[in-house]
Motif scaffolding. Structure first.
Motif, PDB file in Angstrom:
ATOM      1  N   LEU A  14       0.817  -1.227   0.000  1.00 54.15           N
ATOM      2  CA  LEU A  14       0.000   0.000   0.000  1.00 54.15           C
ATOM      3  C   LEU A  14       0.845   1.268   0.000  1.00 54.15           C
ATOM      4  N   ARG A  15       2.153   1.151   0.183  1.00 54.00           N
ATOM      5  CA  ARG A  15       3.010   2.346   0.148  1.00 54.00           C
ATOM      6  C   ARG A  15       3.990   2.248  -1.024  1.00 54.00           C
ATOM      7  N   ASP A  16       4.993   1.383  -0.938  1.00 52.03           N
ATOM      8  CA  ASP A  16       5.939   1.269  -2.056  1.00 52.03           C
ATOM      9  C   ASP A  16       5.225   0.692  -3.280  1.00 52.03           C
ATOM     10  N   GLY A  17       4.338  -0.280  -3.051  1.00 55.88           N
ATOM     11  CA  GLY A  17       3.600  -0.893  -4.162  1.00 55.88           C
ATOM     12  C   GLY A  17       2.749   0.133  -4.884  1.00 55.88           C
ATOM     13  N   GLY A  74       3.181   3.813   9.203  1.00 55.26           N
ATOM     14  CA  GLY A  74       3.120   4.888   8.206  1.00 55.26           C
ATOM     15  C   GLY A  74       4.551   5.363   7.974  1.00 55.26           C
ATOM     16  N   LEU A  75       4.805   5.854   6.770  1.00 54.65           N
ATOM     17  CA  LEU A  75       6.154   6.304   6.431  1.00 54.65           C
ATOM     18  C   LEU A  75       6.275   7.810   6.682  1.00 54.65           C
ATOM     19  N   ALA A  76       7.483   8.234   7.083  1.00 54.88           N
ATOM     20  CA  ALA A  76       7.721   9.663   7.324  1.00 54.88           C
ATOM     21  C   ALA A  76       9.158  10.007   6.961  1.00 54.88           C
ATOM     22  N   ILE A  98       5.716   4.156  13.606  1.00 57.42           N
ATOM     23  CA  ILE A  98       6.193   5.255  12.747  1.00 57.42           C
ATOM     24  C   ILE A  98       7.489   4.787  12.090  1.00 57.42           C
ATOM     25  N   HIS A  99       7.540   4.889  10.774  1.00 54.92           N
ATOM     26  CA  HIS A  99       8.716   4.461  10.009  1.00 54.92           C
ATOM     27  C   HIS A  99       9.398   5.712   9.424  1.00 54.92           C
ATOM     28  N   VAL A 100      10.541   6.077  10.023  1.00 56.02           N
ATOM     29  CA  VAL A 100      11.261   7.282   9.587  1.00 56.02           C
ATOM     30  C   VAL A 100      12.382   6.859   8.640  1.00 56.02           C
ATOM     31  N   PHE A 101      12.558   7.601   7.551  1.00 55.00           N
ATOM     32  CA  PHE A 101      13.690   7.281   6.662  1.00 55.00           C
ATOM     33  C   PHE A 101      14.480   8.535   6.330  1.00 55.00           C
ATOM     34  N   LEU A 102      15.770   8.308   6.081  1.00 52.88           N
ATOM     35  CA  LEU A 102      16.655   9.415   5.704  1.00 52.88           C
ATOM     36  C   LEU A 102      17.841   8.822   4.945  1.00 52.88           C
ATOM     37  N   PHE A 140      13.521   2.727  11.685  1.00 49.77           N
ATOM     38  CA  PHE A 140      14.334   3.712  10.948  1.00 49.77           C
ATOM     39  C   PHE A 140      15.011   3.032   9.755  1.00 49.77           C
ATOM     40  N   SER A 141      15.025   3.762   8.606  1.00 50.57           N
ATOM     41  CA  SER A 141      15.697   3.249   7.399  1.00 50.57           C
ATOM     42  C   SER A 141      16.733   4.247   6.887  1.00 50.57           C
ATOM     43  N   PRO A 142      18.012   3.839   6.821  1.00 53.18           N
ATOM     44  CA  PRO A 142      19.000   4.681   6.143  1.00 53.18           C
ATOM     45  C   PRO A 142      18.871   4.423   4.638  1.00 53.18           C
ATOM     46  N   MET A 143      18.210   5.335   3.942  1.00 52.80           N
ATOM     47  CA  MET A 143      17.900   5.066   2.533  1.00 52.80           C
ATOM     48  C   MET A 143      19.179   4.960   1.709  1.00 52.80           C
ATOM     49  N   ASP A 144      19.159   4.061   0.731  1.00 53.43           N
ATOM     50  CA  ASP A 144      20.302   3.801  -0.153  1.00 53.43           C
ATOM     51  C   ASP A 144      21.501   3.247   0.637  1.00 53.43           C
ATOM     52  N   VAL A 168      15.563  -1.586  12.774  1.00 51.36           N
ATOM     53  CA  VAL A 168      16.379  -0.845  11.805  1.00 51.36           C
ATOM     54  C   VAL A 168      16.345  -1.615  10.491  1.00 51.36           C
ATOM     55  N   ASN A 169      15.950  -0.874   9.461  1.00 51.95           N
ATOM     56  CA  ASN A 169      15.712  -1.491   8.160  1.00 51.95           C
ATOM     57  C   ASN A 169      16.842  -1.101   7.214  1.00 51.95           C
ATOM     58  N   ILE A 170      17.398  -2.090   6.512  1.00 48.43           N
ATOM     59  CA  ILE A 170      18.516  -1.807   5.598  1.00 48.43           C
ATOM     60  C   ILE A 170      17.971  -1.853   4.173  1.00 48.43           C
ATOM     61  N   PRO A 171      17.732  -0.680   3.567  1.00 49.79           N
ATOM     62  CA  PRO A 171      17.149  -0.698   2.225  1.00 49.79           C
ATOM     63  C   PRO A 171      18.211  -0.808   1.139  1.00 49.79           C
ATOM     64  N   ASP A 172      17.917  -1.679   0.160  1.00 55.34           N
ATOM     65  CA  ASP A 172      18.698  -1.688  -1.079  1.00 55.34           C
ATOM     66  C   ASP A 172      17.824  -0.898  -2.065  1.00 55.34           C
ATOM     67  N   THR A 173      17.832   0.403  -1.869  1.00 49.35           N
ATOM     68  CA  THR A 173      16.869   1.299  -2.519  1.00 49.35           C
ATOM     69  C   THR A 173      16.863   1.213  -4.038  1.00 49.35           C
ATOM     70  N   VAL A 174      18.045   1.038  -4.631  1.00 52.96           N
ATOM     71  CA  VAL A 174      18.109   1.037  -6.095  1.00 52.96           C
ATOM     72  C   VAL A 174      18.391  -0.362  -6.650  1.00 52.96           C
ATOM     73  N   CYS A 205      14.332  -4.743  -0.152  1.00 56.73           N
ATOM     74  CA  CYS A 205      15.145  -4.901  -1.364  1.00 56.73           C
ATOM     75  C   CYS A 205      14.343  -4.618  -2.629  1.00 56.73           C
ATOM     76  N   HIS A 206      14.935  -3.809  -3.492  1.00 52.78           N
ATOM     77  CA  HIS A 206      14.310  -3.531  -4.794  1.00 52.78           C
ATOM     78  C   HIS A 206      14.866  -4.483  -5.842  1.00 52.78           C
ATOM     79  N   ASN A 207      14.126  -4.579  -6.951  1.00 55.17           N
ATOM     80  CA  ASN A 207      14.355  -5.680  -7.883  1.00 55.17           C
ATOM     81  C   ASN A 207      15.006  -5.270  -9.200  1.00 55.17           C
ATOM     82  N   ASN A 517       9.278  11.559  -3.268  1.00 54.82           N
ATOM     83  CA  ASN A 517       8.915  10.215  -2.817  1.00 54.82           C
ATOM     84  C   ASN A 517      10.146   9.333  -2.755  1.00 54.82           C
ATOM     85  N   PRO A 518      10.220   8.385  -1.781  1.00 56.01           N
ATOM     86  CA  PRO A 518      11.400   7.532  -1.704  1.00 56.01           C
ATOM     87  C   PRO A 518      11.449   6.563  -2.872  1.00 56.01           C
TER      88      PRO A 518
HETATM   89  O1  KIV Z   1      13.456   1.962  -1.198  1.00 54.96           O
HETATM   90  C1  KIV Z   1      13.587   2.556  -0.114  1.00 54.96           C
HETATM   91  O2  KIV Z   1      14.685   2.898   0.337  1.00 54.96           O
HETATM   92  C2  KIV Z   1      12.374   2.862   0.623  1.00 54.96           C
HETATM   93  C3  KIV Z   1      12.551   3.332   2.024  1.00 54.96           C
HETATM   94  C4  KIV Z   1      11.579   4.384   2.390  1.00 54.96           C
HETATM   95  C5  KIV Z   1      12.517   2.184   2.982  1.00 54.96           C
HETATM   96  O3  KIV Z   1      11.282   2.644   0.133  1.00 54.96           O
END
Ligand code: KIV
Ligand code: ZN
Length: 518
Positions: A14-17, A74-76, A98-102, A140-144, A168-174, A205-207, A517-518
């Motif tokens: 419902l958010r990234d999708g 929710g994302l913030a 609350i899910h904070v990302f930076l 918390f997510s450290p984006m990228d 703590v969430n480890i995003p593979d954003t790209v 993880c992104h695809n 948008n992230p």
């Molecule tokens: O891809 C990403 O880094 C995100 C974050 C907000 C978790 O969607």
């Protein structure tokens, strides 16, 4: 305290999708998907990004109020207004998050945030602390993260855990990571972040390289106990790790992973269909677990083996994902409202009385035309009925004349929200072109048709044709869908649906675009 053998599923359909190009779900559609996710026992549902638009704020609020089982997140972004808006929406939930990302990578910090790295650390700390004052459960997510200097990620994680982050969430954003390397990053985080034992480690993880599921599973082997997924693997660009693939890998290979999830896998098949119907994103036929070919056997040798013993060529019993084997219950023109309702219940649809009235009329009409109605027809009827109820401008009349010796001509009448009627006629290169020209003249929404596809809902010459269109309105893609036994009618209704979506989206449009948008 979390069970160390349990992997939590955090679903972000419902958010990234919803960030998939062309997808724009209404509040009712989001609530329906949220309910399906809860029935499937998803541990955490990321319901949206409340600060991104008034529509997101509303849908997260509604989901937080209605759902009782799952944690509602929710994302913030790491700014006070986002954290506060997020809390405003999720605070109604029994278990809010609350899910904070930076961003943590140099490339994002220098070119997007344009800030000093120490200041970025301070923002992360301050915003997690602000969120913690409002809500016990903070992610918390450290984006990228996978393109960041690892030592900087360790510092950021240490500080946010000190400030109160519990996941703590480890995003593979790209979608850049390779499984081996991603596993090493997780091990390094555990050796270098001294307070890591106070938080659950998650991955997102992104695809982009087709490795999202492989990276997520490698993360599980290396200590992650929350995986972020989307149903059917939808999401930004090439999408996110697919829920069904992650969950079924863990379930099918307990010998290898030695962990389990809380997911009721018998809901996978119907939830996948629901998400595909409501988002307008078709599932590729050969998609693992939920594609139509996933349990079909073509080769004679395989068919022979399967009839002797299913396990010869199947590693998953289809019943485990809720896929009915053998004959499906088929409805026909003699079936009543009760039979229709009970089949819709079995398929997981929650329909209101008004929706059932509408669907029943369309059902009778279709049964008159094609005799037998199976589950795929019902999917098309339910989503078609809902679209018609939601669309402000409706197609009232379509009349076409065409042929190899004729100039295709269409007459179209639409009815607006206050009952006002408009009618016009147009010619074109074929009946669909003529109808589209007439609709565009009446609707007055400048758009460009970027995709047009017709698929048959079921087999047989009397089958409904399902038309999916994608239009570009002011640089943004909108999907429209419709099904009918007449494909020109389906085409016209699909365009009307896309234009209705574009119009309902326009007021919040600018606001949403301004936000990165992230
Ligand atoms: O891809 C990403 O880094 C995100 C974050 C907000 C978790 O969607
Ligand atoms: Zn993402």
């Amino acid at each position: 305290m979390q069970d160390k053998d349990k992997v939590l599923i955090f679903d972000t359909t419902l958010r990234d999708g919803e960030q998939s190009p062309g997808v724009a779900l209404g509040v009712a559609e989001k609530l329906e998907i949220a309910r399906a996710l809860e029935r499937m026992r998803v541990d955490i549902i990321e319901a949206g990004f409340p600060a991104s638009s008034p529509g997101d704020l509303e849908s997260v609020t509604v989901i937080a109020k209605e759902l009782k089982g799952s944690v509602i997140a929710g994302l913030a972004r790491a700014v006070p207004t986002d954290v506060d808006a997020c809390w405003e929406a999720v605070r109604h939930a029994e278990r809010p998050r609350i899910h904070v990302f930076l961003s943590s990578s140099d490339i994002h910090i220098m070119h997007q945030l344009e800030k000093d790295k120490e200041r970025v650390l301070e923002m992360a700390r301050e915003m997690v602390a602000r969120a913690k004052k409002l809500c016990d459960d903070v992610e918390f997510s450290p984006m990228d993260a996978t393109r960041s200097v690892p030592e900087y990620v360790y510092r950021m994680l240490t500080e946010v855990i000190d400030a109160g982050a519990t996941t703590v969430n480890i995003p593979d954003t790209v979608g850049y990571a390779i499984p081996e390397e991603f596993g090493q990053l997780l091990r390094d985080i555990q050796s270098n972040v001294t307070n890591i034992h106070k938080a659950v480690i998650s991955v997102h993880c992104h695809n982009d390289l087709g490795l999202a599921v492989a990276n997520s599973l490698t993360a599980v082997q290396n200590g992650a106990r929350q995986i972020e997924t989307c149903v059917n693997g939808i999401g930004e660009r090439a999408g996110n790790a697919s829920l069904e693939e992650v969950v079924m890998s863990i379930k099918t290979r307990p010998d290898f992973f030695g962990v389990s999830t809380n997911i009721d896998t018998t809901h996978i098949h119907r939830t996948s269909r629901l998400v595909s119907q409501l988002t307008g994103m078709a599932v590729q036929p050969n998609k693992s677990i939920v594609g139509v070919n996933a349990f079909r056997h073509q080769s004679g040798i395989h068919q022979h083996g399967i009839t002797k013993m299913r396990e010869t060529y199947e590693i998953i019993d289809p019943a485990v994902i809720g896929l009915p084997r053998g004959t499906q219950l088929v409805l026909n023109k003699n079936s009543g409202r009760h039979g229709l309702k009970s089949r819709l219940d079995d398929l997981g649809y929650e329909v209101t009385t008004a929706e059932l009235d509408h669907i029943f009329i369309a059902f009778k009409d279709l049964a008159d035309k094609k005799g037998e109605i199976d589950d795929r027809d019902l999917d098309a009827l339910v989503s078609g009925g809902r679209r018609e109820i939601e669309d402000q401008f409706k197609l009232d009349l379509l009349q076409v004349s065409c042929g190899n010796q004729a100039i295709s001509t269409a007459t179209v009448r639409v009815i607006g929200p206050n009952g006002e009627e408009k009618q016009t006629s147009s010619t074109g290169t074929g009946p669909v072109d003529a109808a589209y020209r007439a609709i565009n003249e009446l609707m007055g929404v400048p758009n460009q048709l970027i995709e047009y596809a017709v698929n048959s809902v079921t087999e047989g010459i009397d089958a409904q044709g399902e038309v999916t269109v994608r239009v570009d309105v002011d640089g943004r893609a909108f999907v429209g869908r419709s099904a009918d036994t007449d494909i020109v009618v389906a085409s016209a209704k699909a365009l009307m649906n896309a234009l209705n979506r574009a119009m309902s989206y326009m007021p919040g449009h600018t606001e949403r675009e301004v936000l990165s948008n992230p």
